[in-house]
Structure formats: C-alpha cells, structure tokens
Design an enzyme around this catalytic site. Sequence first.
Site, mmCIF file in Angstrom:
data_model
loop_
_atom_site.group_PDB
_atom_site.id
_atom_site.type_symbol
_atom_site.label_atom_id
_atom_site.label_comp_id
_atom_site.label_asym_id
_atom_site.label_seq_id
_atom_site.Cartn_x
_atom_site.Cartn_y
_atom_site.Cartn_z
ATOM 1 N N ASP A 176 0.867 -1.159 0.000
ATOM 2 C CA ASP A 176 0.000 0.000 0.000
ATOM 3 C C ASP A 176 0.919 1.229 0.000
ATOM 4 O O ASP A 176 2.079 1.144 0.410
ATOM 5 C CB ASP A 176 -0.869 -0.034 1.253
ATOM 6 C CG ASP A 176 -1.604 1.257 1.462
ATOM 7 O OD1 ASP A 176 -2.280 1.710 0.524
ATOM 8 O OD2 ASP A 176 -1.499 1.824 2.575
ATOM 9 N N ASP B 209 -0.082 5.095 0.750
ATOM 10 C CA ASP B 209 -0.306 6.114 1.787
ATOM 11 C C ASP B 209 -0.513 5.466 3.154
ATOM 12 O O ASP B 209 -1.392 4.629 3.334
ATOM 13 C CB ASP B 209 -1.522 6.966 1.424
ATOM 14 C CG ASP B 209 -1.370 7.643 0.059
ATOM 15 O OD1 ASP B 209 -0.224 7.771 -0.419
ATOM 16 O OD2 ASP B 209 -2.386 8.040 -0.533
#
Length: 185
Positions: free
Chosen positions: A14, A16
Amino acid sequence: MAKEKLKQRAIFLDRDGTIMVDSNYVGDVDRVILLDGAIEALRRLQDAGYRLFVITNQSGVGRGYFSRQAVDQIHRFLDETFATAGVAFERYYVCPHHPDDGCACRKPHPKHLLDAAAEYDLDLAASYMIGDRASDIGAGANAGTRTILVLTGAGRETMANEEVAPGHVAEDIGAAADWILEQDR
Ligand SMILES: [Mg+2]
Ligand SMILES: [Zn+2]
C-alpha cells in the site's frame, strides 16, 4: 528437458500510510513525505529477492481532487527517491475510481494483485500484502497472499475499529521487513 522456472515472490505495498505519510489525498509531489525506514526496509526485501509492487487506491482522482497525471508524477518522484538507494518498484497499480463507482480494481478487490501475478509469474502464497487499512488486508487475503498490517497511517485506528485479521501486525514497514526476513530463515 525444460527446467521449471521458479516463480518469484512479491511484496505488494500500500502507498499512503505504509511507505509515505497519509496526509489526506496527497496529489502534489511537494506533500510527499516518506515514512521513516521505508527506503531501508524495501532495500532489504529487494536484496532478499522480493519484487516490489505498489497497489494504491487513489479515489482523489475519482473525487476530482487531483488528476491521474498528478498521481503518476508522485510515482515518478518515488521512483527517483527510492532509486538513490537502488530500490526499484516493478510497477504501480492505481485504482483511480470513486468508491461509489463499483469498479473491480479498488482494494479489497484483489484484481491488481492477480494481474501482477499473471504478468510477472508470481507465487502469491509466498508473497505479502502490507498496508494500514482493512482494505489492504482484504485485498491480500482475497488474492491468497500473506498479510501484514502496519501501525503507521491509519493502522492503529484499523486495529481498534475494524474487523480485520492480518497474518501479522508490525509497528511499521521496517518491522514488517524484519518479520518477513525472519520467516525466510
Ligand atoms: Mg494506506
Ligand atoms: Zn478501481
């Protein structure tokens, strides 16, 4: 006789809250702040033979906050920054859609992980999805990878408020790398 080609292992990341600070819809390179230890952690995973992919929901595009080109610009900046330590992402998979669009690529849908596995001949069961939200853990589980929830970004809130069952919980990306490399020993 043809030698069987060994499938490669991957780390699906991922973006952010996992490798950079999640300061709420980052659409501008000037707002990119890497999380402490991210470069070092990914260098160690890459050195151990893992191929690195970023899997990111960027609904800021679908919401009209920033353009798809702005997302690409951030990814070019990440490439340049990580390259200073010899770290290379194979590819960025971006879902630009609004959550209400009902698209097939927004995490927790596993589409982007499955696409990567097909294209790069990856061993999903020996790969990891690392993220700070339930949708990350869901995407990994739906694709058949191992999963790690990091407590950076929204990670603590996720643990407190969401029904989530990651394979492991790590303080941050560095601790996640430690744990993965321990499993390999
Ligand atoms: Mg996140
Ligand atoms: Zn999508």
